[in-house]
Design a protein around this motif. Structure first.
Motif, PDB file in Angstrom:
ATOM      1  N   LEU A  49       0.923  -0.992   0.129  1.00  9.91           N
ATOM      2  CA  LEU A  49      -0.134   0.598   0.002  1.00  9.91           C
ATOM      3  C   LEU A  49       0.664   1.365   0.028  1.00  9.91           C
ATOM      4  O   LEU A  49       0.722   2.392  -0.763  1.00  9.91           O
ATOM      5  CB  LEU A  49      -0.950   0.265   1.288  1.00  9.91           C
ATOM      6  CG  LEU A  49      -2.161  -0.622   1.141  1.00  9.91           C
ATOM      7  CD1 LEU A  49      -2.919  -0.679   2.324  1.00  9.91           C
ATOM      8  CD2 LEU A  49      -3.183   0.274   0.081  1.00  9.91           C
ATOM      9  N   ASP A  50       2.214   1.176   0.740  1.00  6.26           N
ATOM     10  CA  ASP A  50       2.661   2.201   0.987  1.00  6.26           C
ATOM     11  C   ASP A  50       3.721   2.438  -0.254  1.00  6.26           C
ATOM     12  O   ASP A  50       3.530   3.900  -0.768  1.00  6.26           O
ATOM     13  CB  ASP A  50       3.370   1.767   2.211  1.00  6.26           C
ATOM     14  CG  ASP A  50       3.506   2.337   3.261  1.00  6.26           C
ATOM     15  OD1 ASP A  50       1.924   3.038   3.716  1.00  6.26           O
ATOM     16  OD2 ASP A  50       4.072   2.038   4.522  1.00  6.26           O
ATOM     17  N   GLN A  51       4.236   1.481  -1.008  1.00  4.22           N
ATOM     18  CA  GLN A  51       5.115   1.705  -2.581  1.00  4.22           C
ATOM     19  C   GLN A  51       3.788   1.430  -3.151  1.00  4.22           C
ATOM     20  O   GLN A  51       4.120   1.985  -5.191  1.00  4.22           O
ATOM     21  CB  GLN A  51       5.341   0.313  -2.326  1.00  4.22           C
ATOM     22  CG  GLN A  51       6.710  -0.248  -1.186  1.00  4.22           C
ATOM     23  CD  GLN A  51       7.348  -1.410  -1.402  1.00  4.22           C
ATOM     24  OE1 GLN A  51       6.179  -2.039  -2.147  1.00  4.22           O
ATOM     25  NE2 GLN A  51       7.946  -1.618  -0.818  1.00  4.22           N
ATOM     26  N   GLY A  52       2.527   1.607  -3.480  1.00  3.21           N
ATOM     27  CA  GLY A  52       1.895   2.375  -4.154  1.00  3.21           C
ATOM     28  C   GLY A  52       1.438   0.646  -5.337  1.00  3.21           C
ATOM     29  O   GLY A  52       0.800   0.857  -6.132  1.00  3.21           O
ATOM     30  N   THR A  53       1.333  -0.393  -5.065  1.00  2.00           N
ATOM     31  CA  THR A  53       1.602  -1.866  -5.592  1.00  2.00           C
ATOM     32  C   THR A  53       0.329  -3.098  -4.880  1.00  2.00           C
ATOM     33  O   THR A  53      -0.011  -3.390  -5.586  1.00  2.00           O
ATOM     34  CB  THR A  53       3.023  -2.190  -5.491  1.00  2.00           C
ATOM     35  OG1 THR A  53       3.234  -2.851  -4.078  1.00  2.00           O
ATOM     36  CG2 THR A  53       3.885  -1.460  -6.593  1.00  2.00           C
ATOM     37  N   PHE A  54       0.015  -2.280  -4.169  1.00  4.77           N
ATOM     38  CA  PHE A  54      -1.348  -2.837  -3.780  1.00  4.77           C
ATOM     39  C   PHE A  54      -2.253  -2.810  -4.837  1.00  4.77           C
ATOM     40  O   PHE A  54      -2.428  -1.773  -5.658  1.00  4.77           O
ATOM     41  CB  PHE A  54      -1.365  -2.852  -2.684  1.00  4.77           C
ATOM     42  CG  PHE A  54      -3.073  -3.490  -1.904  1.00  4.77           C
ATOM     43  CD1 PHE A  54      -3.081  -3.872  -0.556  1.00  4.77           C
ATOM     44  CD2 PHE A  54      -4.062  -3.143  -2.266  1.00  4.77           C
ATOM     45  CE1 PHE A  54      -3.503  -5.050  -0.811  1.00  4.77           C
ATOM     46  CE2 PHE A  54      -5.665  -3.528  -1.222  1.00  4.77           C
ATOM     47  CZ  PHE A  54      -4.998  -4.131  -0.274  1.00  4.77           C
ATOM     48  N   GLY A  55      -2.994  -4.291  -4.509  1.00  2.00           N
ATOM     49  CA  GLY A  55      -3.923  -4.912  -6.142  1.00  2.00           C
ATOM     50  C   GLY A  55      -3.170  -5.730  -6.471  1.00  2.00           C
ATOM     51  O   GLY A  55      -3.647  -5.879  -7.877  1.00  2.00           O
TER      52      GLY A  55
END
Length: 112
Positions: free
Chosen positions: A73-79
């Motif tokens: 989530l923090d890295q923007g790769t969640f999902g």
């Protein structure tokens, strides 16, 4: 995925992380009832300890997956699937928000 969805998943994952940490802490103690006969005490303690250890390891594995999901989530790769980079379906994320894989990659990982 919009920012509202991401915040909802973050809140859910943070709650899961806290619940799992508390659960793991409680599992570190083995509780036996007082009605265990003395001759069976050692066997019962051993059985209970083994069961607790298996459960604790399972909970710890899930807790690590939750922490990893929060990092995504923090890295923007969640999902996004960590194996193929494809999107993980919304239904799958709703069911298992800490999953690192899409369904196809999960099946491949489980198959070995």
């Amino acid at each position: 995925m919009n920012s509202t969805d991401l915040q909802r998943f973050r809140t859910r994952l943070l709650a899961d992380r806290q619940r799992l940490a508390s659960s793991i802490e409680r599992m570190s103690e083995v509780v036996l009832t007082d009605d265990v006969p003395p001759e069976e005490h050692d066997r019962k303690v051993s059985e209970a300890a083994t069961k607790e250890l298996v459960l604790e390891r399972s909970e710890e594995k899930i807790r690590r997956q939750v922490v990893d999901a929060l990092q995504r989530l923090d890295q923007g790769t969640f999902g996004k699937c960590v194996q193929c980079g494809g999107a993980i379906s919304g239904e799958r994320l709703e069911a298992v928000p800490y999953t690192p894989y899409c369904i196809a990659c999960e099946q491949a990982v489980e198959a070995g």
